[in-house]
Design a protein around this motif. Structure first.
Motif, PDB file in Angstrom:
ATOM      1  N   ARG A 149       0.847  -1.184   0.000  1.00  0.00           N
ATOM      2  CA  ARG A 149       0.000   0.000   0.000  1.00  0.00           C
ATOM      3  C   ARG A 149       0.889   1.242   0.000  1.00  0.00           C
ATOM      4  N   LEU A 150       0.736   2.038  -1.020  1.00  0.00           N
ATOM      5  CA  LEU A 150       1.473   3.293  -1.124  1.00  0.00           C
ATOM      6  C   LEU A 150       0.643   4.419  -0.512  1.00  0.00           C
ATOM      7  N   SER A 151       1.338   5.360   0.112  1.00  0.00           N
ATOM      8  CA  SER A 151       0.689   6.532   0.688  1.00  0.00           C
ATOM      9  C   SER A 151       1.306   7.792   0.116  1.00  0.00           C
ATOM     10  N   CYS A 152       0.502   8.822   0.016  1.00  0.00           N
ATOM     11  CA  CYS A 152       0.968  10.118  -0.477  1.00  0.00           C
ATOM     12  C   CYS A 152       0.336  11.187   0.409  1.00  0.00           C
ATOM     13  N   VAL A 153       1.164  11.863   1.183  1.00  0.00           N
ATOM     14  CA  VAL A 153       0.674  12.906   2.074  1.00  0.00           C
ATOM     15  C   VAL A 153       0.847  14.259   1.406  1.00  0.00           C
ATOM     16  N   ALA A 154      -0.234  15.016   1.369  1.00  0.00           N
ATOM     17  CA  ALA A 154      -0.222  16.330   0.748  1.00  0.00           C
ATOM     18  C   ALA A 154      -0.159  17.418   1.809  1.00  0.00           C
ATOM     19  N   SER A 155       0.692  18.413   1.570  1.00  0.00           N
ATOM     20  CA  SER A 155       0.763  19.571   2.444  1.00  0.00           C
ATOM     21  C   SER A 155       0.553  20.820   1.603  1.00  0.00           C
TER      22      SER A 155
END
Length: 123
Positions: free
Chosen positions: A19-25
């Motif tokens: 499972r890949l995650s991508c956190v946006a700021s």
């Protein structure tokens, strides 16, 4: 300025899952499209999955349809890519990307990119 940071890549055997995650700021309105793209060694970057933040619309590329799922957690500003039944052909650098406005299918129209996370699938 939106920034994206991916994580979750690694090495797995054929048939495994990641499972890949991508956190946006930074500021991101609902009028944004986010997507996952990948670039296999020596090949061109290609689309994997996209989602439009405002409506929840999603699109999955044919090579991964039925195996990969895109989802997001708006509270945590995180985009996910669940990858099941992985194959050696899925080996690539995976990128998270975003663009304001519509949700284009071409990676060339996305203007915010993460640094990428490597996925390697062995047979």
């Amino acid at each position: 300025q939106v920034q994206l940071v991916e994580s979750g890549g690694g090495s797995v055997q054929s048939g495994g899952s990641l499972r890949l995650s991508c956190v946006a700021s930074g500021y991101m309105s609902s009028n944004y499209c986010m997507g996952w793209f990948r670039q296999p060694p020596g090949k061109e970057r290609e689309g994997v999955a996209r989602t439009y933040i405002g409506t929840g619309w999603t699109s999955i590329a044919d090579p991964v349809k039925g195996r990969f799922t895109i989802s997001r957690d708006n509270t945590e500003r995180t985009l996910y890519l669940q990858m099941n039944s992985l194959k050696p052909d899925d080996t690539a650098m995976y990128y998270c990307a975003a663009v304001g406005g519509g949700c284009p299918s071409s990676w060339r129209q996305f203007n915010v990119w993460g640094q990428g996370t490597q996925v390697t699938v062995s047979s």
